[in-house]
Design an enzyme around this catalytic site. Structure first.
Site, PDB file in Angstrom:
ATOM      1  N   CYS A  82       0.845  -1.193   0.000  1.00 52.68           N
ATOM      2  CA  CYS A  82       0.000   0.000   0.000  1.00 52.68           C
ATOM      3  C   CYS A  82       0.882   1.245   0.000  1.00 52.68           C
ATOM      4  O   CYS A  82       1.608   1.493   0.969  1.00 52.68           O
ATOM      5  CB  CYS A  82      -0.930   0.010   1.216  1.00 52.68           C
ATOM      6  SG  CYS A  82      -2.043   1.442   1.245  1.00 52.68           S
ATOM      7  N   CYS A  85      -0.487   3.881   2.806  1.00 53.48           N
ATOM      8  CA  CYS A  85      -0.197   3.582   4.210  1.00 53.48           C
ATOM      9  C   CYS A  85       1.281   3.269   4.437  1.00 53.48           C
ATOM     10  O   CYS A  85       1.755   3.334   5.575  1.00 53.48           O
ATOM     11  CB  CYS A  85      -1.055   2.415   4.694  1.00 53.48           C
ATOM     12  SG  CYS A  85      -2.829   2.741   4.647  1.00 53.48           S
ATOM     13  N   LYS A  89       0.993  -5.402   2.527  1.00 58.01           N
ATOM     14  CA  LYS A  89      -0.370  -5.808   2.869  1.00 58.01           C
ATOM     15  C   LYS A  89      -0.389  -7.286   3.254  1.00 58.01           C
ATOM     16  O   LYS A  89      -0.056  -8.142   2.426  1.00 58.01           O
ATOM     17  CB  LYS A  89      -1.325  -5.585   1.701  1.00 58.01           C
ATOM     18  CG  LYS A  89      -1.673  -4.141   1.431  1.00 58.01           C
ATOM     19  CD  LYS A  89      -2.694  -4.070   0.315  1.00 58.01           C
ATOM     20  CE  LYS A  89      -3.102  -2.651   0.010  1.00 58.01           C
ATOM     21  NZ  LYS A  89      -4.114  -2.585  -1.068  1.00 58.01           N
ATOM     22  N   CYS A  96      -9.208   0.854   2.593  1.00 52.86           N
ATOM     23  CA  CYS A  96     -10.549   1.438   2.569  1.00 52.86           C
ATOM     24  C   CYS A  96     -10.462   2.880   2.094  1.00 52.86           C
ATOM     25  O   CYS A  96      -9.829   3.716   2.749  1.00 52.86           O
ATOM     26  CB  CYS A  96     -11.191   1.360   3.955  1.00 52.86           C
ATOM     27  SG  CYS A  96     -12.836   2.113   4.023  1.00 52.86           S
ATOM     28  N   CYS A  99     -12.149   5.383   4.724  1.00 51.63           N
ATOM     29  CA  CYS A  99     -11.391   5.677   5.941  1.00 51.63           C
ATOM     30  C   CYS A  99      -9.969   6.138   5.638  1.00 51.63           C
ATOM     31  O   CYS A  99      -9.328   6.774   6.481  1.00 51.63           O
ATOM     32  CB  CYS A  99     -11.333   4.443   6.842  1.00 51.63           C
ATOM     33  SG  CYS A  99     -12.932   3.891   7.455  1.00 51.63           S
ATOM     34  N   CYS A 102      -5.675   0.950   5.691  1.00 54.11           N
ATOM     35  CA  CYS A 102      -5.801  -0.473   5.388  1.00 54.11           C
ATOM     36  C   CYS A 102      -6.433  -1.213   6.563  1.00 54.11           C
ATOM     37  O   CYS A 102      -6.191  -0.865   7.725  1.00 54.11           O
ATOM     38  CB  CYS A 102      -4.429  -1.072   5.081  1.00 54.11           C
ATOM     39  SG  CYS A 102      -3.797  -0.650   3.447  1.00 54.11           S
ATOM     40  N   CYS A 110     -19.322  -0.130   5.759  1.00 53.33           N
ATOM     41  CA  CYS A 110     -20.780  -0.117   5.862  1.00 53.33           C
ATOM     42  C   CYS A 110     -21.299   1.304   6.062  1.00 53.33           C
ATOM     43  O   CYS A 110     -20.979   1.937   7.079  1.00 53.33           O
ATOM     44  CB  CYS A 110     -21.235  -1.018   7.017  1.00 53.33           C
ATOM     45  SG  CYS A 110     -23.033  -1.076   7.205  1.00 53.33           S
ATOM     46  N   CYS A 116     -15.758   0.560   8.999  1.00 52.85           N
ATOM     47  CA  CYS A 116     -15.341  -0.643   8.279  1.00 52.85           C
ATOM     48  C   CYS A 116     -15.766  -1.899   9.024  1.00 52.85           C
ATOM     49  O   CYS A 116     -15.748  -1.941  10.262  1.00 52.85           O
ATOM     50  CB  CYS A 116     -13.823  -0.650   8.105  1.00 52.85           C
ATOM     51  SG  CYS A 116     -13.206   0.649   7.021  1.00 52.85           S
TER      52      CYS A 116
END
Length: 278
Positions: A82, A85, A89, A96, A99, A102, A110, A116
């Protein structure tokens, strides 16, 4: 039970990637130097074959530096990293966009709860859906009494507004009980049966050495991976996994032995819930 499950979903800390997956600044700079950069973001898909080769070499060095082993690859066949970040990973981890971070074993973000759904709170989220659906159907069932009374008493005009209210409630409750709650239960039952997440259904995981490999370990094991060792219908911690390590079902048995997950000395002292081999 519905409110308890919702509270656990909301207040359980979202699973994030541990710091041990973060490589050195030198390795990070080397990777970025051989990755195309446009519109303030790194675009791996535009890498040349030579750049991809260099990136893979650096990513392998990162895994060695962090003392971790991962099985998943990205869409161009590299180990997953990533750029936002700044870390490798772990398997089944996704970034996300809502947000900006990760999440380990990421299912989806949701909008209903504005957070998340990940390895940490997935069980509680499912229980919230199940118990809320039961609550809606119980409300519909017990509300039948009003309709029955209307036809027994036969005060057609005086109680007309009441039957209209019941009719509206039945329609609203029935629709909400089926969509989205009922369909979500069916959808996630199918996902768990295959040991998939929501994002993995639309974008399946690609595993090294066998493109047909997946995480499906049989229905019983798949449900246990989500709900844990017991007390499945209670919103309490019962998970046996750490959200970073997962058993893999390889279809190509000749290639299976090429990948063995052993994270150096940690494998011998791993907790009982951690999978050290695949």
């Amino acid at each position: 039970m519905s409110m308890w499950s919702l509270a656990k979903t909301l207040f359980t800390k979202v699973g994030r990637v541990p710091e041990k997956y973060r490589p050195s600044k030198e390795l990070e700079d080397r990777l970025k130097a051989v990755t195309p950069f446009e519109n303030n973001r790194y675009i791996v898909e535009k890498s040349t074959p030579e750049q991809l080769k260099q990136q893979n070499i650096i990513l392998e060095e990162m895994c060695t530096y962090c003392k971790v082993v991962v099985a998943e690859c990205d869409q161009v066949g590299r180990l997953k990293y990533c750029y936002e970040c700044g870390h490798i990973k772990p398997d089944r981890t996704r970034h996300c966009s809502s947000c900006g971070k990760c999440c380990i074993k990421y299912d989806h973000h949701c909008p209903w709860i504005n957070m998340c759904v990940t390895h940490a709170n997935y069980k509680y989220f499912l229980l919230y859906i199940i118990y809320t659906s039961i609550l809606v159907y119980w409300y519909l069932l017990t509300s039948l009494e009003g309709a029955v009374r209307y036809f027994i008493i036969q005060k057609w005009k005086e109680d007309l507004w009441k039957i209209l209210y019941y009719l509206f409630s039945f329609i609203a409750g029935g629709v909400f009980g089926y969509y989205p709650l009922g369909e979500l239960i069916i959808f996630h039952y199918q996902l768990i049966s295959l040991n998939e997440t929501t994002v993995e259904q639309t974008k399946p995981a690609v595993l090294r050495f066998d493109n047909a490999a997946d995480y499906n370990m049989g229905k019983w094991n798949n449900f246990r991976a989500v709900f844990g060792w017991g007390l499945w219908m209670w919103p309490i911690e019962s998970n046996e996994q750490d959200g970073l390590h997962f058993d893999i079902r390889y279809v190509n048995t000749q290639q299976r032995n090429r990948f063995v997950r052993v994270e150096e000395e940690q494998s011998s002292s791993a907790p009982s819930g951690e999978s050290s081999t695949n």
